[in-house]
Design an enzyme around this catalytic site. Structure first.
Site, PDB file in Angstrom:
ATOM      1  N   THR A  33       0.946  -1.183  -0.053  1.00 29.55           N
ATOM      2  CA  THR A  33      -0.047   0.127   0.021  1.00 29.55           C
ATOM      3  C   THR A  33       0.927   1.303   0.000  1.00 29.55           C
ATOM      4  OG1 THR A  33      -1.547  -1.227   1.542  1.00 29.55           O
ATOM      5  CG2 THR A  33      -1.895   1.097   1.217  1.00 29.55           C
TER       6      THR A  33
ATOM      7  N   ARG B  52      -8.653  -6.874   7.540  1.00 29.55           N
ATOM      8  CA  ARG B  52      -9.374  -5.847   8.073  1.00 29.55           C
ATOM      9  C   ARG B  52     -10.965  -6.039   7.666  1.00 29.55           C
ATOM     10  NH1 ARG B  52      -4.993  -3.002   9.608  1.00 29.55           N
ATOM     11  NH2 ARG B  52      -3.425  -2.511   8.119  1.00 29.55           N
TER      12      ARG B  52
ATOM     13  N   SER C 273       6.205   3.503   8.644  1.00 29.12           N
ATOM     14  CA  SER C 273       5.210   4.244   9.159  1.00 29.12           C
ATOM     15  C   SER C 273       4.617   3.763  10.741  1.00 29.12           C
ATOM     16  CB  SER C 273       3.975   3.988   8.448  1.00 29.12           C
ATOM     17  OG  SER C 273       2.959   4.642   8.809  1.00 29.12           O
ATOM     18  N   HIS C 274       3.735   3.251  11.085  1.00 28.17           N
ATOM     19  CA  HIS C 274       3.163   2.919  12.509  1.00 28.17           C
ATOM     20  C   HIS C 274       3.930   1.481  12.874  1.00 28.17           C
ATOM     21  CE1 HIS C 274       0.670   1.416   9.339  1.00 28.17           C
ATOM     22  NE2 HIS C 274       0.205   0.600  10.180  1.00 28.17           N
TER      23      HIS C 274
ATOM     24  N   LYS D 203      -0.938  12.352   3.458  1.00 26.67           N
ATOM     25  CA  LYS D 203      -1.618  12.787   4.460  1.00 26.67           C
ATOM     26  C   LYS D 203      -0.624  13.395   5.672  1.00 26.67           C
ATOM     27  CE  LYS D 203      -1.428   8.155   6.315  1.00 26.67           C
ATOM     28  NZ  LYS D 203      -1.057   7.029   5.056  1.00 26.67           N
TER      29      LYS D 203
ATOM     30  N   ARG E 199       7.944  -2.689   2.545  1.00 25.75           N
ATOM     31  CA  ARG E 199       8.065  -2.747   4.002  1.00 25.75           C
ATOM     32  C   ARG E 199       8.427  -4.215   4.312  1.00 25.75           C
ATOM     33  NH1 ARG E 199       3.200   1.011   6.340  1.00 25.75           N
ATOM     34  NH2 ARG E 199       3.927   2.894   5.209  1.00 25.75           N
TER      35      ARG E 199
ATOM     36  N   ASP F 169       2.428  11.005   9.343  1.00 23.63           N
ATOM     37  CA  ASP F 169       1.401  11.286   8.460  1.00 23.63           C
ATOM     38  C   ASP F 169       0.183  10.870   9.025  1.00 23.63           C
ATOM     39  OD1 ASP F 169       1.736   8.719   8.322  1.00 23.63           O
ATOM     40  OD2 ASP F 169       2.217   8.641   5.978  1.00 23.63           O
ATOM     41  N   ARG F 170      -0.231  10.353   9.968  1.00 29.72           N
ATOM     42  CA  ARG F 170      -1.306   9.897  10.519  1.00 29.72           C
ATOM     43  C   ARG F 170      -1.560  10.759  11.992  1.00 29.72           C
ATOM     44  NH1 ARG F 170      -2.277   3.406  10.365  1.00 29.72           N
ATOM     45  NH2 ARG F 170      -1.747   2.913   8.319  1.00 29.72           N
TER      46      ARG F 170
ATOM     47  N   ASP G 103       1.833   9.117  14.167  1.00 34.66           N
ATOM     48  CA  ASP G 103       2.562   8.060  14.115  1.00 34.66           C
ATOM     49  C   ASP G 103       4.035   7.994  13.634  1.00 34.66           C
ATOM     50  OD1 ASP G 103       2.173   8.790  11.206  1.00 34.66           O
ATOM     51  OD2 ASP G 103       2.129   7.008  10.490  1.00 34.66           O
TER      52      ASP G 103
ATOM     53  N   ASP H  30       6.125   8.100  11.156  1.00 35.36           N
ATOM     54  CA  ASP H  30       6.570   9.125   9.945  1.00 35.36           C
ATOM     55  C   ASP H  30       5.575  10.418  10.035  1.00 35.36           C
ATOM     56  OD1 ASP H  30       4.359   7.528   9.043  1.00 35.36           O
ATOM     57  OD2 ASP H  30       5.022   7.995   6.989  1.00 35.36           O
TER      58      ASP H  30
ATOM     59  N   THR I  83      -7.754   2.008  -0.945  1.00 28.98           N
ATOM     60  CA  THR I  83      -6.946   2.491   0.123  1.00 28.98           C
ATOM     61  C   THR I  83      -5.560   2.817  -0.377  1.00 28.98           C
ATOM     62  OG1 THR I  83      -8.322   1.077   1.531  1.00 28.98           O
ATOM     63  CG2 THR I  83      -5.929   1.345   1.893  1.00 28.98           C
TER      64      THR I  83
ATOM     65  N   LYS J 183      10.019   4.110   0.545  1.00 31.65           N
ATOM     66  CA  LYS J 183       8.933   4.362  -0.412  1.00 31.65           C
ATOM     67  C   LYS J 183       9.564   5.446  -1.289  1.00 31.65           C
ATOM     68  CE  LYS J 183       5.713   7.196   1.094  1.00 31.65           C
ATOM     69  NZ  LYS J 183       4.215   7.706   1.527  1.00 31.65           N
TER      70      LYS J 183
ATOM     71  N   GLU K   8      -9.812   6.148   6.703  1.00 28.35           N
ATOM     72  CA  GLU K   8     -10.187   5.524   7.934  1.00 28.35           C
ATOM     73  C   GLU K   8      -8.884   5.325   8.771  1.00 28.35           C
ATOM     74  OE1 GLU K   8      -9.106   2.180   8.571  1.00 28.35           O
ATOM     75  OE2 GLU K   8      -8.445   2.471   6.581  1.00 28.35           O
ATOM     76  N   SER K   9      -7.805   4.916   8.047  1.00 29.06           N
ATOM     77  CA  SER K   9      -6.565   4.460   8.600  1.00 29.06           C
ATOM     78  C   SER K   9      -6.052   5.804   9.441  1.00 29.06           C
ATOM     79  CB  SER K   9      -5.885   3.835   7.894  1.00 29.06           C
ATOM     80  OG  SER K   9      -5.375   4.665   6.691  1.00 29.06           O
TER      81      SER K   9
HETATM   82  C1  G16 Z   1      -0.589   3.547   4.452  1.00 29.17           C
HETATM   83  C2  G16 Z   1      -1.177   4.084   3.333  1.00 29.17           C
HETATM   84  C3  G16 Z   1      -2.540   4.392   3.627  1.00 29.17           C
HETATM   85  C4  G16 Z   1      -3.235   3.474   3.930  1.00 29.17           C
HETATM   86  C5  G16 Z   1      -2.640   2.549   5.114  1.00 29.17           C
HETATM   87  C6  G16 Z   1      -3.396   1.531   5.583  1.00 29.17           C
HETATM   88  O1  G16 Z   1      -0.502   4.249   5.417  1.00 29.17           O
HETATM   89  O2  G16 Z   1      -0.343   5.418   3.008  1.00 29.17           O
HETATM   90  O3  G16 Z   1      -3.072   5.448   2.554  1.00 29.17           O
HETATM   91  O4  G16 Z   1      -4.726   3.762   4.372  1.00 29.17           O
HETATM   92  O5  G16 Z   1      -1.318   2.454   4.767  1.00 29.17           O
HETATM   93  O6  G16 Z   1      -3.151   0.379   4.456  1.00 29.17           O
HETATM   94  P1  G16 Z   1      -3.374  -1.012   4.653  1.00 29.17           P
HETATM   95  O7  G16 Z   1      -4.808  -1.182   5.187  1.00 29.17           O
HETATM   96  O8  G16 Z   1      -3.256  -1.788   3.397  1.00 29.17           O
HETATM   97  O9  G16 Z   1      -2.583  -1.513   5.774  1.00 29.17           O
HETATM   98  P2  G16 Z   1       0.986   4.382   6.271  1.00 29.17           P
HETATM   99  O10 G16 Z   1       0.645   5.387   7.420  1.00 29.17           O
HETATM  100  O11 G16 Z   1       1.024   3.234   6.807  1.00 29.17           O
HETATM  101  O12 G16 Z   1       1.951   4.858   5.418  1.00 29.17           O
END
Ligand code: G16
Length: 543
Positions: free
Chosen positions: A18, A496, A113-114, A376, A22, A281-282, A277, A279, A344, A126, A364-365
């Site tokens: 996504t 999910r 990320s998280h 984001k 990773r 962005d959340r 989070d 990085d 997503t 990325k 939603e994430s």
């Molecule tokens: C990434 C993407 C988001 C996505 C999220 C969840 O977030 O940038 O657009 O909504 O993953 O993705 P998944 O449901 O596939 O785990 P982040 O904050 O992890 O970069």
């Protein structure tokens, strides 16, 4: 400058998910692994000689090693300049801004990320393009294909760059500039929001708690919240980025940010609580005694955005990912602007933002953002909330209630089943997909299926199609369940299950969410056979 060619066979599985590639640090630390991927990116994007590349990350373990390698590979591939955040730090939205501001051809963001960090945890790379946004699927797919045939990477002989001092140095024929990671971003925020009004609210006693979770937003939050807005020292908690995030998941939700929740639901709760989070962005938004779901936050921000200077002219459109609740759709309808439903992944918003079709986007994430960058942006959402609360002199709880009284309430939750054996998760999804055509008309308790499909997106800007983006079961009356496999995990599969029920403004707006969604939770099990396939009787995380 002598370019050195290092022979290197391909690694299987370097497929971006996504949001980039990773994997566990141990995977990334294998000889040539990160180098192959970075070289594959450069082979695909083919930088113009002399182009500028931005590099930064969330400060997690292994960042510095990969940054030094990436700088040398960039020099060998003909880049003219690398801009790298001091300490190797750049939050994802700050990296997006730096790419745009300095006209870079793109950037490498090193983050998972998280996901947790440390020698046994996760790492990620990325690539973002010149518009500052995550590379679109066509690019990530081409990078993946390239990783499967790659046989060498290029480098130069050069000493490590001192990442801890701002200033310029050389790597081969390339200039490497170590830049302040915070200043440009903080200045941008000051152009978008009414810092004067927020400062007055702070002087008047408005208090907040911000949990940086030992991740990248610490330095940004200290600068913006405490220095520029005048919140007292101590407002920012866990503000020093650590390579292992202090051993925690830097994931701003009820589970991993539980200390913030305890503060906000405790006796001495401040007016406003927020977290970001790994990085940056959340975002997590929680008022005194009131959690705001990310889907609701998007809708509430969109309804009030005109109160911030950057959005005074109104919004061109709103975009949300498919599993995000339809709360924002109602705001868009009332504003008379379009609402787009994308798969997503923030990368799908890029075209809409570039084309001026959407101003605010959300997922939603816990992702919300706007056309100020192409990612984001956690602190942006926090500042827009602060701006709105300061102008309106209203509590989070009152604002939420007022919103639901106007638009109705989309009760919403996401149930995550983590680290499932991949074959079991795939079997569940395959069986469900095959059963979709038979679902319409079937009843599950009080719920009757109206439609069921596999979500496919036609990008209105470039005409590309993205299929298989989640399985939707839509019920009569507007409730729905979405089933999707995460594309960001590094261990097995994560299922999910997104649950949503719409209650009209005249209905019962005071229910507890688990109660409001109880029928849907039972229906999700009956429809997908989660326990039968996975052996799990309850989700690992509910957000
Ligand atoms: C990434 C993407 C988001 C996505 C999220 C969840 O977030 O940038 O657009 O909504 O993953 O993705 P998944 O449901 O596939 O785990 P982040 O904050 O992890 O970069």
């Amino acid at each position: 400058m002598t370019v050195i060619t290092v022979p290197s066979p391909p690694y299987a599985g370097q497929k971006p998910g996504t949001s980039g590639l990773r994997k566990k640090v141990k995977v990334f630390a294998q000889p040539n692994y990160a180098e192959n991927f970075v070289q594959a990116v450069f082979d695909v994007v083919k930088p113009q000689p002399g182009a500028t590349l931005v590099i930064g990350g969330d400060g997690r373990y292994h960042n510095r090693t990969v940054i030094q390698a990436a700088i040398r590979i960039a020099a060998a591939n003909g880049y003219g300049q690398v801009l790298v955040g001091r300490g190797g730090i750049l939050s994802t939205p700050a990296a997006s801004h730096v790419i745009r501001k300095y006209g870079a051809s793109g950037g490498l963001i090193l983050s998972a990320s998280h996901n947790p960090g440390g020698p046994d945890e996760d790492f990620g790379i990325k690539y973002n393009t010149a518009n500052g946004g995550p590379a679109p699927e066509a690019v990530t797919e081409a990078v993946y294909l390239r990783t499967q045939t790659i046989d060498r990477w290029l480098t130069v002989e050069s000493a490590d760059v001192d990442l801890d001092a701002c200033g310029s140095t050389r790597c081969g024929d390339m200039t490497v500039s170590v830049i302040d990671p915070v200043a440009d971003y903080a200045d941008l925020m000051e152009t978008l929001f009414d810092f004067g009004t927020i400062r007055s609210a702070v002087k008047g006693g408005f208090r907040m708690a911000f949990d940086a979770m030992h991740a990248v937003t610490g330095p940004y939050a200290h600068e913006i919240l405490e220095k520029r807005l005048g919140f007292p020292a101590g407002t920012v908690r866990n503000g020093v980025p650590l390579e292992d995030f202090g051993g925690h998941h830097p994931d701003p939700n009820m589970v991993h940010a539980h200390e913030l929740f305890e503060t906000m639901f405790g006796p001495d709760a401040p007016d406003f609580g927020a977290a970001s989070d790994g990085d940056g962005d959340r975002n997590l938004i929680v008022g005194r005694g009131r959690f705001v779901t990310p889907s609701d936050s998007l809708a509430m921000l969109a309804a009030n955005a005109h109160l911030a200077p950057g959005y005074r002219g109104g919004l061109k459109g709103i975009a949300r990912s498919m599993p995000t609740s339809a709360a924002a759709d109602r705001v868009a309808a009332s504003l008379g602007i379009p609402c787009f439903e994308t798969p997503t992944g923030w990368k799908f918003f890029g075209n809409l933002l570039d084309a001026g079709m959407a101003t605010i986007c959300g997922e939603e994430s816990a992702g919300t953002g706007s056309d100020h960058v192409r990612e984001k942006d956690g602190l942006w959402a926090v500042l827009l909330w602060l701006n709105i609360l300061a102008v309106r002199k209203i509590s989070v709880d009152d604002l939420a209630r007022e919103h639901w009284d106007t638009y109705g309430r989309n009760y919403y939750a996401r149930h995550d089943y983590e680290a499932l054996p991949t074959d079991k998760a795939d079997a569940l999804m395959a069986e469900l997909k095959a059963a979709l055509p038979n679902l319409p008309g079937k009843a599950f308790g009080h719920l009757t299926v109206a439609e069921a499909d596999s979500f496919s997106y036609l990008d209105p800007v470039d005409g590309s199609t993205s299929a298989n983006q989640g399985l939707r079961v839509l019920f009569e009356g507007g409730s729905r369940i979405v089933f999707r496999l995460s594309g960001t995990g590094t261990e097995g599969a994560t299922l999910r299950v997104y649950l949503e029920r719409y209650e009209m403004a005249s209905g019962n707006l005071e229910q507890e969410t688990p109660h409001a969604l109880a029928d849907l939770i039972v229906a999700a099990e009956a429809i997908a056979g989660i326990e039968r396939h996975t052996g799990r009787t309850a989700p690992d995380v509910v957000t």
